[in-house]
Design an enzyme around this catalytic site. Structure first.
Site, PDB file in Angstrom:
ATOM      1  N   SER A   1       0.881  -1.197   0.107  1.00 50.15           N
ATOM      2  CA  SER A   1      -0.054  -0.098   0.243  1.00 50.15           C
ATOM      3  C   SER A   1       0.764   1.259   0.020  1.00 50.15           C
ATOM      4  O   SER A   1       2.112   1.123   0.407  1.00 50.15           O
ATOM      5  CB  SER A   1      -1.076  -0.002   1.172  1.00 50.15           C
ATOM      6  OG  SER A   1      -1.583   1.316   1.465  1.00 50.15           O
TER       7      SER A   1
ATOM      8  N   TYR B   1      -2.480  -1.909  10.740  1.00 46.14           N
ATOM      9  CA  TYR B   1      -2.507  -2.345   9.289  1.00 46.14           C
ATOM     10  C   TYR B   1      -1.260  -1.757   8.490  1.00 46.14           C
ATOM     11  O   TYR B   1      -0.767  -2.535   7.471  1.00 46.14           O
ATOM     12  CB  TYR B   1      -3.713  -1.334   8.587  1.00 46.14           C
ATOM     13  CG  TYR B   1      -3.831  -1.453   7.221  1.00 46.14           C
ATOM     14  CD1 TYR B   1      -4.306  -2.611   6.580  1.00 46.14           C
ATOM     15  CD2 TYR B   1      -3.623  -0.296   6.602  1.00 46.14           C
ATOM     16  CE1 TYR B   1      -4.319  -2.409   5.096  1.00 46.14           C
ATOM     17  CE2 TYR B   1      -3.686  -0.403   5.240  1.00 46.14           C
ATOM     18  CZ  TYR B   1      -4.070  -1.632   4.473  1.00 46.14           C
ATOM     19  OH  TYR B   1      -4.428  -1.461   3.101  1.00 46.14           O
TER      20      TYR B   1
END
Length: 266
Positions: A143, A156
């Site tokens: 990401s 996360y």
């Protein structure tokens, strides 16, 4: 289109929706058969139906890849096809937003098990076979969050940092082999992620100009085929990622906070 007996096989985890489904579509439209893995069998069946028009053969495997036995079961399902894995897309993952002292620990431990432990286990199993025949491609979905500290997505973000550098490290280890490794680092994308991560009230979750997952997948496929080390789809993400990598961590963390802090959507 290649003959069914010689079509390469792409395995996509988290392949039932979002970026994973669009990755599967890219491979199907470019001559691959598919094995899709995710937890929800109904979603997998729907994905297989949606991909049927491409002419690809699509197998599905429903299991929670955050569990060791489930990853082993997926590997057995791969072996049962009797076909080598040409491409492994390590894409399955979950997120959770909110202040770390308030978020649910069991969900965060499940996130670590799926995003990291399951990814490492499946990669180890499949990569050994790739090395034995000196051929294959790995795609890891990290990401843009991996370019900066991630307040209100602390766990996360940590899992995505792991995947970024895990992929980059394997790329270096395998540079003298026939195996390629690419890391996908998407920005804010129009999937169900923000709903599942309880982040609809954040600035990121409320953005109207989120990236199209089909565009993200197309960029990922092109980068993988071109043997790029990583890909940040869209110019705006490339710029943001470069800035975040260059900024002091304290400053980058504050920028991310503006996107992820609960209540920031207003």
């Amino acid at each position: 289109m290649t003959d069914a007996a010689t079509r390469p096989l792409a395995v996509v985890t988290g392949g039932s929706n979002g970026i994973g489904l669009e990755l599967a579509r890219q491979f199907a439209e470019n001559g691959h058969d598919l094995l899709l893995a995710a937890e929800d069998e109904a979603h997998l069946r729907a994905a297989a139906g949606a991909l049927a028009a491409t002419g690809a053969g699509v197998d599905i495997h429903a299991s929670d890849l955050g569990q060791e036995q489930a990853v082993e079961a997926l590997y057995r399902a791969i072996a049962a096809t009797g076909r080598p894995v040409d491409v492994l897309c390590v894409n399955a993952g979950i997120g959770l937003g909110g202040a770390f002292v308030e978020t649910d620990l069991s969900t965060e431990l499940q996130m670590i098990d799926l995003n990291i432990r399951g990814a490492v286990q499946l990669t180890k199993l499949v990569l050994k076979d790739m090395v034995a025949r000196d051929s294959g491609k790995l795609l890891f979905t990290s990401s843009i969050a991996a370019t900066m500290p991630d307040p209100f997505e602390a766990v996360y973000g940590g899992t995505k940092v792991f995947l970024r550098w895990f992929g980059e490290a394997l790329r270096n280890e395998l540079k003298d082999t026939g195996i390629t490794v690419t890391v996908l680092m998407p920005g804010v994308t129009d999937t169900n992620f923000f709903n599942r991560a309880d982040m609809l009230d954040t600035r990121a979750g409320g953005m109207e100009n989120k990236d199209d997952p089909a565009d993200v997948a197309k960029a990922a496929y092109a980068a993988l085929m071109a043997d790029k080390d990583k890909v940040l789809p869209k110019l705006k993400n490339k710029v943001m990622g470069a800035i975040a990598d260059a900024l002091p961590d304290k400053t980058a963390a504050q920028i991310h906070r503006g996107l992820s802090e609960p209540g920031s959507a207003g």
